[in-house]
Design a protein around this motif. Structure first.
Motif, PDB file in Angstrom:
ATOM      1  N   GLN A 260       0.832  -1.201   0.000  1.00  0.00           N
ATOM      2  CA  GLN A 260       0.000   0.000   0.000  1.00  0.00           C
ATOM      3  C   GLN A 260       0.863   1.245   0.000  1.00  0.00           C
ATOM      4  OE1 GLN A 260      -3.160   2.341   2.846  1.00  0.00           O
ATOM      5  NE2 GLN A 260      -3.092   0.102   3.056  1.00  0.00           N
ATOM      6  N   GLU A 261       0.433   2.225  -0.735  1.00  0.00           N
ATOM      7  CA  GLU A 261       1.142   3.490  -0.830  1.00  0.00           C
ATOM      8  C   GLU A 261       1.170   4.178   0.539  1.00  0.00           C
ATOM      9  OE1 GLU A 261       1.030   7.182  -3.969  1.00  0.00           O
ATOM     10  OE2 GLU A 261      -0.881   6.518  -3.130  1.00  0.00           O
ATOM     11  N   VAL A 262       2.253   4.878   0.820  1.00  0.00           N
ATOM     12  CA  VAL A 262       2.391   5.581   2.090  1.00  0.00           C
ATOM     13  C   VAL A 262       1.356   6.703   2.154  1.00  0.00           C
ATOM     14  CG1 VAL A 262       3.879   7.032   3.505  1.00  0.00           C
ATOM     15  CG2 VAL A 262       4.816   5.033   2.310  1.00  0.00           C
ATOM     16  N   ALA A 263       0.639   6.751   3.282  1.00  0.00           N
ATOM     17  CA  ALA A 263      -0.346   7.812   3.478  1.00  0.00           C
ATOM     18  C   ALA A 263       0.291   9.026   4.132  1.00  0.00           C
ATOM     19  CB  ALA A 263      -1.507   7.297   4.337  1.00  0.00           C
ATOM     20  N   TYR A 264       1.229   8.780   5.054  1.00  0.00           N
ATOM     21  CA  TYR A 264       1.888   9.896   5.737  1.00  0.00           C
ATOM     22  C   TYR A 264       3.177   9.398   6.374  1.00  0.00           C
ATOM     23  CZ  TYR A 264       2.794  13.841   8.795  1.00  0.00           C
ATOM     24  OH  TYR A 264       3.382  14.906   9.431  1.00  0.00           O
ATOM     25  N   ASN A 265       4.200  10.238   6.276  1.00  0.00           N
ATOM     26  CA  ASN A 265       5.507   9.920   6.884  1.00  0.00           C
ATOM     27  C   ASN A 265       5.809  11.020   7.881  1.00  0.00           C
ATOM     28  OD1 ASN A 265       8.182   9.453   7.549  1.00  0.00           O
ATOM     29  ND2 ASN A 265       8.756   8.828   5.474  1.00  0.00           N
ATOM     30  N   ASP A 266       5.831  10.649   9.182  1.00  0.00           N
ATOM     31  CA  ASP A 266       6.055  11.666  10.211  1.00  0.00           C
ATOM     32  C   ASP A 266       7.546  11.876  10.496  1.00  0.00           C
ATOM     33  OD1 ASP A 266       6.860   9.480  11.694  1.00  0.00           O
ATOM     34  OD2 ASP A 266       5.103   9.472  13.016  1.00  0.00           O
ATOM     35  N   GLY A 267       8.390  11.275   9.673  1.00  0.00           N
ATOM     36  CA  GLY A 267       9.827  11.410   9.851  1.00  0.00           C
ATOM     37  C   GLY A 267      10.412  10.252  10.640  1.00  0.00           C
ATOM     38  N   THR A 268       9.528   9.545  11.318  1.00  0.00           N
ATOM     39  CA  THR A 268       9.988   8.374  12.072  1.00  0.00           C
ATOM     40  C   THR A 268       9.398   7.098  11.487  1.00  0.00           C
ATOM     41  OG1 THR A 268      10.113   9.678  14.104  1.00  0.00           O
ATOM     42  CG2 THR A 268      10.046   7.279  14.351  1.00  0.00           C
ATOM     43  N   THR A 269       8.103   7.192  11.184  1.00  0.00           N
ATOM     44  CA  THR A 269       7.386   6.021  10.656  1.00  0.00           C
ATOM     45  C   THR A 269       6.589   6.426   9.423  1.00  0.00           C
ATOM     46  OG1 THR A 269       7.143   5.208  12.928  1.00  0.00           O
ATOM     47  CG2 THR A 269       5.800   4.158  11.236  1.00  0.00           C
ATOM     48  N   SER A 270       6.597   5.519   8.463  1.00  0.00           N
ATOM     49  CA  SER A 270       5.750   5.706   7.279  1.00  0.00           C
ATOM     50  C   SER A 270       4.420   5.005   7.560  1.00  0.00           C
ATOM     51  CB  SER A 270       6.406   5.113   6.032  1.00  0.00           C
ATOM     52  OG  SER A 270       7.604   5.772   5.744  1.00  0.00           O
ATOM     53  N   TRP A 271       3.345   5.796   7.515  1.00  0.00           N
ATOM     54  CA  TRP A 271       2.047   5.250   7.873  1.00  0.00           C
ATOM     55  C   TRP A 271       1.206   4.935   6.638  1.00  0.00           C
ATOM     56  CZ3 TRP A 271       1.813   3.784  12.709  1.00  0.00           C
ATOM     57  CH2 TRP A 271       2.522   4.493  13.684  1.00  0.00           C
ATOM     58  N   ALA A 272       0.455   3.829   6.729  1.00  0.00           N
ATOM     59  CA  ALA A 272      -0.517   3.453   5.694  1.00  0.00           C
ATOM     60  C   ALA A 272      -1.894   3.378   6.345  1.00  0.00           C
ATOM     61  CB  ALA A 272      -0.152   2.115   5.071  1.00  0.00           C
ATOM     62  N   ILE A 273      -2.920   3.548   5.555  1.00  0.00           N
ATOM     63  CA  ILE A 273      -4.293   3.488   6.076  1.00  0.00           C
ATOM     64  C   ILE A 273      -4.638   2.047   6.416  1.00  0.00           C
ATOM     65  CG2 ILE A 273      -6.726   3.828   5.489  1.00  0.00           C
ATOM     66  CD1 ILE A 273      -5.789   6.151   3.704  1.00  0.00           C
ATOM     67  N   ASP A 274      -5.206   1.862   7.610  1.00  0.00           N
ATOM     68  CA  ASP A 274      -5.613   0.519   8.017  1.00  0.00           C
ATOM     69  C   ASP A 274      -6.991   0.224   7.399  1.00  0.00           C
ATOM     70  OD1 ASP A 274      -6.226  -1.851   9.192  1.00  0.00           O
ATOM     71  OD2 ASP A 274      -5.710  -1.240  11.235  1.00  0.00           O
ATOM     72  N   THR A 275      -6.977  -0.456   6.275  1.00  0.00           N
ATOM     73  CA  THR A 275      -8.220  -0.706   5.534  1.00  0.00           C
ATOM     74  C   THR A 275      -9.093  -1.776   6.188  1.00  0.00           C
ATOM     75  OG1 THR A 275      -7.079  -2.303   4.122  1.00  0.00           O
ATOM     76  CG2 THR A 275      -7.184  -0.023   3.340  1.00  0.00           C
ATOM     77  N   THR A 276      -8.613  -2.381   7.259  1.00  0.00           N
ATOM     78  CA  THR A 276      -9.435  -3.397   7.948  1.00  0.00           C
ATOM     79  C   THR A 276     -10.408  -2.761   8.931  1.00  0.00           C
ATOM     80  OG1 THR A 276      -7.867  -3.709   9.772  1.00  0.00           O
ATOM     81  CG2 THR A 276      -7.532  -5.026   7.786  1.00  0.00           C
ATOM     82  N   LYS A 277     -10.269  -1.467   9.191  1.00  0.00           N
ATOM     83  CA  LYS A 277     -11.110  -0.806  10.186  1.00  0.00           C
ATOM     84  C   LYS A 277     -12.413  -0.306   9.541  1.00  0.00           C
ATOM     85  CE  LYS A 277      -8.091  -1.471  13.400  1.00  0.00           C
ATOM     86  NZ  LYS A 277      -8.363  -2.467  14.467  1.00  0.00           N
ATOM     87  N   VAL A 278     -13.231  -1.238   9.116  1.00  0.00           N
ATOM     88  CA  VAL A 278     -14.510  -0.882   8.487  1.00  0.00           C
ATOM     89  C   VAL A 278     -15.502  -0.480   9.588  1.00  0.00           C
ATOM     90  CG1 VAL A 278     -14.157  -2.356   6.506  1.00  0.00           C
ATOM     91  CG2 VAL A 278     -15.271  -3.280   8.538  1.00  0.00           C
ATOM     92  N   PRO A 279     -16.398   0.452   9.294  1.00  0.00           N
ATOM     93  CA  PRO A 279     -17.337   0.913  10.322  1.00  0.00           C
ATOM     94  C   PRO A 279     -18.288  -0.197  10.753  1.00  0.00           C
ATOM     95  CG  PRO A 279     -17.935   1.785   8.169  1.00  0.00           C
ATOM     96  CD  PRO A 279     -16.599   1.141   8.003  1.00  0.00           C
ATOM     97  N   GLY A 280     -18.621  -0.204  12.011  1.00  0.00           N
ATOM     98  CA  GLY A 280     -19.555  -1.172  12.557  1.00  0.00           C
ATOM     99  C   GLY A 280     -20.728  -0.469  13.218  1.00  0.00           C
TER     100      GLY A 280
END
Length: 391
Positions: A260-280
């Motif tokens: 998955q493409e990087v969503a945001y890099n805070d300079g320490t960690t490259s973050w990706a969107i957690d697509t498993t968190k579907v609304p319930g």
């Protein structure tokens, strides 16, 4: 020939008098009853038609009474539905007001509680002659129940008679409360989902739309131990990235989802969107039992507003149906009244006596009777004249 044993003149006069007396009896009967055809012996065909049509007219009279009762039931249900619509409008307005920043939602809920109690009161009171069309046991009725109002009495060309009715179906689109379950307009349960947002993510170079749970900045701050680093944050067991104005989603270390493409890099960690968190589903609610508090989000309020608006649509449709039936009953009642008058007038033309004609006939018969009596008196005196022959 003159005879003291046979008086032909008296016999003729007596026969005439009897005929006149019989005619007078018929005329006096017509005058006293007002009927030209009072029994089958007067005119069998007309008497049969008149008897049948009078019977039908009595049935129409019963139909008019039934229409009045039906109109009362429909009007009661319509009045209740109209009042309930106004209350639900107020609930919708309160929910819209609750979306404003800084509003104390608990105070608004107190007002909504009173409005919900009013809805129950309206539904319980909208009863006429033991009939309540705003609340019923739909579960026991198998999901729907047909209520009927007598509309008309019909005799077809073959002489077959039938009673026509106007039907109104009580189901989950017309009943406010289902006392045996939760399928009425106001007590039907609706799922309130977690706030969500639909994003486009890039996996292996392929863009895909995903819907995931969304959070506000306040939600992220409320997460125990939240630490912000630019547009990323970590809290009590969760990590977040900012994807819009005051909109955050849960994130995972991009190295764990390398496709998955990087969503945001805070300079320490490259973050990706957690697509498993579907609304319930957070909870289920209905117009009659919805509840909000200061933790209720704008997204959840939007869902509640939509639920109330859907209920209003159903209620408006039900009120429209009741109004149409009420209008039809009014027209039918007017038609039955005119039809009854027409039948009565038609029967009158067949069997009613013409009082002008009968009074004239009676005067003539009275004169004829007097003359017949005079003629009989003269004829009876003929035998007395025989005595003069022996003087």
């Amino acid at each position: 020939m003159t005879s003291i044993l046979t008086n032909n003149s008296a016999m003729a006069a007596l026969s005439t008098l009897r005929s006149i007396s019989s005619s007078m009896e018929d005329t006096q009967s017509r005058i006293s009853s007002g009927l030209r055809v009072g029994s089958a012996s007067d005119n069998a065909a007309y008497w049969s038609i008149a008897t049948t049509m009078r019977s039908d007219n009595q049935a129409l009279s019963a139909v008019q009474d039934a229409l009045g009762l039906g109109a009362a039931k429909v009007d009661t249900a319509y009045s209740g539905m109209e009042s309930a619509i106004e209350v639900v409008k107020e609930i919708k307005a309160k929910l819209v007001a609750a979306t404003e920043d800084g509003v104390d939602k608990t105070k608004i809920q107190e007002e909504i509680d009173q409005l919900q109690e009013q809805l129950v009161s309206i539904a319980e009171a909208a009863s006429f002659s033991g009939e309540n069309w705003l609340q019923t046991d739909l579960t026991a009725a198998g999901g729907s129940e047909v209520k009927s109002v007598v509309g008309s009495f019909v005799r077809d060309a073959s002489g077959n008679v039938s009673v026509k009715k106007v039907d109104y179906t009580l189901d989950n689109t017309t009943v406010l409360f289902d006392v045996g379950g939760d399928t009425g307009i106001l007590d039907a349960q609706t799922s309130i989902e977690q706030d969500s947002i639909t994003l486009t993510v890039n996996k292996d170079g392929v863009e895909t739309e995903v819907t995931v749970v969304s959070y506000t900045t306040d939600d992220v701050i409320a997460d125990t131990g939240s630490v912000f680093t630019g547009d990323s944050a970590t809290g009590g067991g969760r990590s977040y990235v900012k994807v819009g104005n005051d909109t955050w989603v849960e994130a995972v270390d991009q190295s764990t989802v390398a496709t998955q493409e990087v969503a945001y890099n805070d300079g320490t960690t490259s973050w990706a969107i957690d697509t498993t968190k579907v609304p319930g589903t957070i909870t289920t609610a209905s117009v009659a039992d919805l509840s909000i508090n200061n933790s209720t989000t704008t997204g959840q309020l939007d869902q509640l507003i939509q639920m109330v608006d859907d209920a209003l649509t159903s209620m408006t449709s039900a009120a429209s149906s009741l109004g149409s039936i009420s209008s039809r009953i009014d027209m039918q009642s007017e038609f039955v009244s005119k039809l009854s008058d027409s039948i009565e007038a038609g029967v009158g033309r067949l069997v009613d006596a013409d009082m002008n004609e009968e009074s004239t006939r009676l005067k003539a018969l009275q004169t004829q009777q007097q003359l017949a009596i005079q003629a009989l008196s003269i004829a009876n005196s003929d035998s007395q004249n025989v005595l003069s022959l022996f003087r």
